[in-house]
Design a protein around this motif. Structure first.
Motif, short mmCIF file in Angstrom:
data_model
loop_
_atom_site.label_atom_id
_atom_site.label_comp_id
_atom_site.label_asym_id
_atom_site.label_seq_id
_atom_site.Cartn_x
_atom_site.Cartn_y
_atom_site.Cartn_z
N MET A 163 38.15 32.74 33.80
CA MET A 163 38.57 33.26 34.33
C MET A 163 39.57 33.31 35.73
N ALA A 164 40.48 33.75 35.97
CA ALA A 164 41.04 33.46 36.83
C ALA A 164 40.36 33.20 38.05
N GLU A 165 41.28 31.96 39.15
CA GLU A 165 40.48 32.42 40.52
C GLU A 165 41.07 32.95 41.80
N PHE A 166 40.89 34.29 41.67
CA PHE A 166 40.76 35.00 42.58
C PHE A 166 41.10 34.79 44.16
N ILE A 167 41.75 34.34 44.64
CA ILE A 167 41.68 33.98 46.23
C ILE A 167 42.46 34.53 47.35
N LYS A 179 48.74 54.64 43.00
CA LYS A 179 49.85 54.99 42.62
C LYS A 179 49.96 53.33 41.65
N ALA A 180 49.87 52.65 42.13
CA ALA A 180 50.23 50.83 42.96
C ALA A 180 49.86 49.70 41.12
N LEU A 181 48.52 50.61 40.77
CA LEU A 181 47.77 50.16 39.21
C LEU A 181 46.82 48.77 39.76
N LEU A 182 46.95 48.42 40.37
CA LEU A 182 45.99 47.71 41.10
C LEU A 182 45.03 46.67 40.35
N GLU A 183 44.62 47.78 40.26
CA GLU A 183 43.80 46.40 38.87
C GLU A 183 43.85 46.32 38.05
N GLU A 184 44.75 46.97 37.12
CA GLU A 184 44.86 47.25 36.26
C GLU A 184 45.64 45.81 36.17
N THR A 185 46.52 45.69 37.03
CA THR A 185 47.79 44.20 37.15
C THR A 185 46.48 43.29 37.71
N LEU A 186 45.70 43.62 38.43
CA LEU A 186 44.23 41.81 38.54
C LEU A 186 43.86 41.46 37.43
N PRO A 210 44.03 32.51 32.72
CA PRO A 210 42.75 32.84 33.24
C PRO A 210 42.47 31.04 34.46
N ASP A 211 43.11 30.30 33.89
CA ASP A 211 42.72 29.29 34.64
C ASP A 211 43.82 28.95 35.82
N ARG A 212 44.00 29.36 36.39
CA ARG A 212 45.34 29.84 37.28
C ARG A 212 44.51 30.32 38.68
N GLU A 213 45.04 29.60 39.42
CA GLU A 213 44.66 30.21 41.18
C GLU A 213 45.63 31.21 41.16
#
Length: 284
Positions: free
Chosen positions: A1-5, A215-222, A230-233
């Motif tokens: 999983m990507a590392e979301f900060i 309507k920004a589709l934030l969760e879909e974009t994440l 998957p390996d990105r910060e």
């Protein structure tokens, strides 16, 4: 999983810089995108004030994700030499604070300019800014916003293509929704250029709402970012705009900003937005 900060424009919570850092600690947000400091733009700080900011960040254990600069937020017919000098000053500040990422915009149209003349002039100016930034080891990241050259997903894609990856993207799907542009194509068009995201949301009428309510589709974009990288910060800068705040008038026309939800304090608004994003991330 990507590392979301998580990062934040903490000047939305309070203009007081000490208060910003205290709020970030309470919210457990480890990064700050620097913009307003004690009621003025960070670009107006003296060297001594910049050093003080650096000391406070270090003491609080808060890092900088980017410098939220106003570069590119002038008309292409305005004083560009002064604007280049401003970028020099911003890079001086970046050197002092050890931050190499600068958020920028792509200029407003000059009065009476054709689409072609506007695009050519804005790209020439951006090219000069990129040359200056790269010579000093800085990266410029373009934010899509109302009325600038790269305001729609399609126009931003054309802009970024022109520079072949030299200019990166700050994806702000909420700004597309706020401007009533369909954000659905944005990720597919821009994914190769995305460096980080700004988090805000707006409904079908362009009214600002908490993340996930519009309507920004934030969760879909994440979800797409997580699948593709998957390996990105990946830094997510909270910029929810859920309440008016000191300095907003310099960032947007206030009659453009409308709200559907009310909050008792700026901190409550920011906490609501941050919790919503953390819930999205937990569902990935």
């Amino acid at each position: 999983m990507a590392e979301f900060i998580l990062s934040a424009f903490a000047d939305e919570i309070t203009p007081d810089f000490d208060g910003q850092l205290e709020a970030l600690k309470k919210l457990n947000i480890p990064l700050l995108e620097l913009r307003g400091v004690d009621g003025k733009s960070f670009t107006q700080l003296t060297d001594a004030e910049v050093s003080a900011v650096g000391g406070k960040l270090k003491k609080a254990g808060i890092g900088l994700s980017a410098l939220g600069s106003p570069i590119g937020k002038i008309a292409v017919t305005d004083d560009f030499e002064a604007h280049k000098a401003l970028l020099d000053r911003i890079m001086d500040i970046g050197d002092r604070l050890d931050c190499r990422r600068i958020r920028v915009f792509s200029f407003y149209r000059g009065e009476g300019q054709s689409d072609e003349a506007f695009a050519e002039t804005a790209c020439r100016m951006l090219g000069e800014l990129l040359d200056k930034a790269e010579a000093r080891g800085f990266m410029l990241c373009h934010e899509n916003e109302k009325d600038i050259l790269g305001d729609t997903p399609q126009r931003e894609k054309a802009l970024l293509d022109r520079f072949g990856g030299r200019l990166r993207a700050v994806l702000d799907s909420g700004n597309f929704a706020f401007c009533r542009f369909d954000p659905a194509p944005a990720y597919g068009l821009l994914k190769d250029y995305i460096d980080y995201m700004h988090i805000k949301d707006a409904d079908e009428d362009g009214v600002i709402v908490p993340p996930g309510k519009g309507k920004a589709l934030l969760e879909e974009t994440l979800r797409l970012l997580n699948a593709d990288y998957p390996d990105r910060e990946l830094v997510l800068t909270m910029e929810p705009h859920l309440m008016m705040f000191t300095g907003l008038s310099s960032l947007s026309k206030l009659d453009d900003i409308r709200h559907k939800y009310s909050f008792s304090t700026p901190f409550e608004a920011f906490e609501t937005a941050t919790s919503a994003v953390r819930e999205m991330l937990a569902r990935l």
